[in-house]
Design a protein around this motif. Structure first.
Motif, PDB file in Angstrom:
ATOM      1  N   LYS A   5       0.746  -1.268   0.064  1.00 39.15           N
ATOM      2  CA  LYS A   5      -0.030   0.000   0.159  1.00 39.15           C
ATOM      3  C   LYS A   5       0.813   1.314  -0.001  1.00 39.15           C
ATOM      4  O   LYS A   5       1.956   1.310   0.754  1.00 39.15           O
ATOM      5  N   MET A  21      -4.438  -9.047   3.049  1.00 39.75           N
ATOM      6  CA  MET A  21      -5.761  -8.640   2.196  1.00 39.75           C
ATOM      7  C   MET A  21      -6.718  -9.859   2.158  1.00 39.75           C
ATOM      8  O   MET A  21      -6.170 -10.954   2.112  1.00 39.75           O
ATOM      9  N   GLU A  22      -7.886  -9.585   2.294  1.00 36.01           N
ATOM     10  CA  GLU A  22      -8.589 -10.641   2.248  1.00 36.01           C
ATOM     11  C   GLU A  22      -9.641 -10.536   0.824  1.00 36.01           C
ATOM     12  O   GLU A  22      -9.385  -9.325   0.065  1.00 36.01           O
ATOM     13  N   GLU A  23      -9.957 -11.477   0.217  1.00 40.14           N
ATOM     14  CA  GLU A  23     -10.756 -11.613  -0.805  1.00 40.14           C
ATOM     15  C   GLU A  23     -12.174 -12.255  -0.737  1.00 40.14           C
ATOM     16  O   GLU A  23     -12.095 -13.475  -0.311  1.00 40.14           O
ATOM     17  N   CYS A  24     -12.999 -11.697  -1.394  1.00 41.00           N
ATOM     18  CA  CYS A  24     -14.281 -12.251  -1.520  1.00 41.00           C
ATOM     19  C   CYS A  24     -14.500 -13.420  -2.314  1.00 41.00           C
ATOM     20  O   CYS A  24     -14.051 -13.354  -3.492  1.00 41.00           O
ATOM     21  N   GLU A  29     -13.604  -9.326  -4.970  1.00 42.97           N
ATOM     22  CA  GLU A  29     -12.994  -8.034  -4.439  1.00 42.97           C
ATOM     23  C   GLU A  29     -12.070  -8.130  -3.213  1.00 42.97           C
ATOM     24  O   GLU A  29     -12.310  -8.963  -2.291  1.00 42.97           O
ATOM     25  N   ARG A  30     -10.986  -7.403  -3.257  1.00 43.47           N
ATOM     26  CA  ARG A  30     -10.092  -7.227  -1.952  1.00 43.47           C
ATOM     27  C   ARG A  30     -10.397  -6.431  -1.319  1.00 43.47           C
ATOM     28  O   ARG A  30     -10.738  -5.179  -1.855  1.00 43.47           O
ATOM     29  N   TYR A  31     -10.199  -6.674  -0.130  1.00 45.25           N
ATOM     30  CA  TYR A  31     -10.518  -5.925   1.106  1.00 45.25           C
ATOM     31  C   TYR A  31      -9.562  -5.880   2.297  1.00 45.25           C
ATOM     32  O   TYR A  31      -9.003  -7.005   2.398  1.00 45.25           O
ATOM     33  N   LEU A  32      -9.489  -5.128   3.341  1.00 43.68           N
ATOM     34  CA  LEU A  32      -8.737  -4.974   4.445  1.00 43.68           C
ATOM     35  C   LEU A  32      -9.798  -5.403   5.632  1.00 43.68           C
ATOM     36  O   LEU A  32     -10.980  -4.645   5.510  1.00 43.68           O
ATOM     37  N   GLU A  33      -9.384  -5.939   6.505  1.00 43.84           N
ATOM     38  CA  GLU A  33     -10.342  -6.277   7.648  1.00 43.84           C
ATOM     39  C   GLU A  33     -10.019  -5.122   8.551  1.00 43.84           C
ATOM     40  O   GLU A  33      -9.214  -4.164   8.360  1.00 43.84           O
ATOM     41  N   TRP A  34     -10.838  -4.708   9.490  1.00 45.01           N
ATOM     42  CA  TRP A  34     -10.995  -3.587  10.103  1.00 45.01           C
ATOM     43  C   TRP A  34      -9.741  -3.167  11.011  1.00 45.01           C
ATOM     44  O   TRP A  34      -9.247  -2.287  10.850  1.00 45.01           O
ATOM     45  N   ALA A  37      -6.925  -2.293   8.705  1.00 50.14           N
ATOM     46  CA  ALA A  37      -7.008  -1.055   8.105  1.00 50.14           C
ATOM     47  C   ALA A  37      -6.881  -0.079   9.272  1.00 50.14           C
ATOM     48  O   ALA A  37      -5.839   1.049   8.714  1.00 50.14           O
TER      49      ALA A  37
END
Length: 65
Positions: A5, A21-24, A29-34, A37
């Motif tokens: 990042k 990163m996590e991926e649905c 879709e890639r995202y960060l856990e709270w 983040a």
């Protein structure tokens, strides 16, 4: 999965490597856990507040609270 990042602010650049990163599984879709983040935000803020024009850190070896 891990990614880098990068943030640029006021002529300073901060790069954090190996950010988890996590991926649905449905849409990829890639995202960060709270928690990730929040830690990343604090780490980037600290890095950008330093005197370095470019700062680089590995996510897993940081001590950002």
């Amino acid at each position: 999965m891990r990614r880098a990042k990068m943030v640029e602010r006021s002529g300073r650049v901060a790069i954090v490597l190996d950010v988890p990163m996590e991926e649905c599984s449905s849409c990829a879709e890639r995202y960060l856990e709270w928690e990730v983040a929040g830690k990343l935000d604090r780490l980037l803020d600290a890095m950008l507040a330093s005197d370095a024009e470019v700062a680089t850190r590995h996510f897993g070896t940081t001590t950002a609270a």
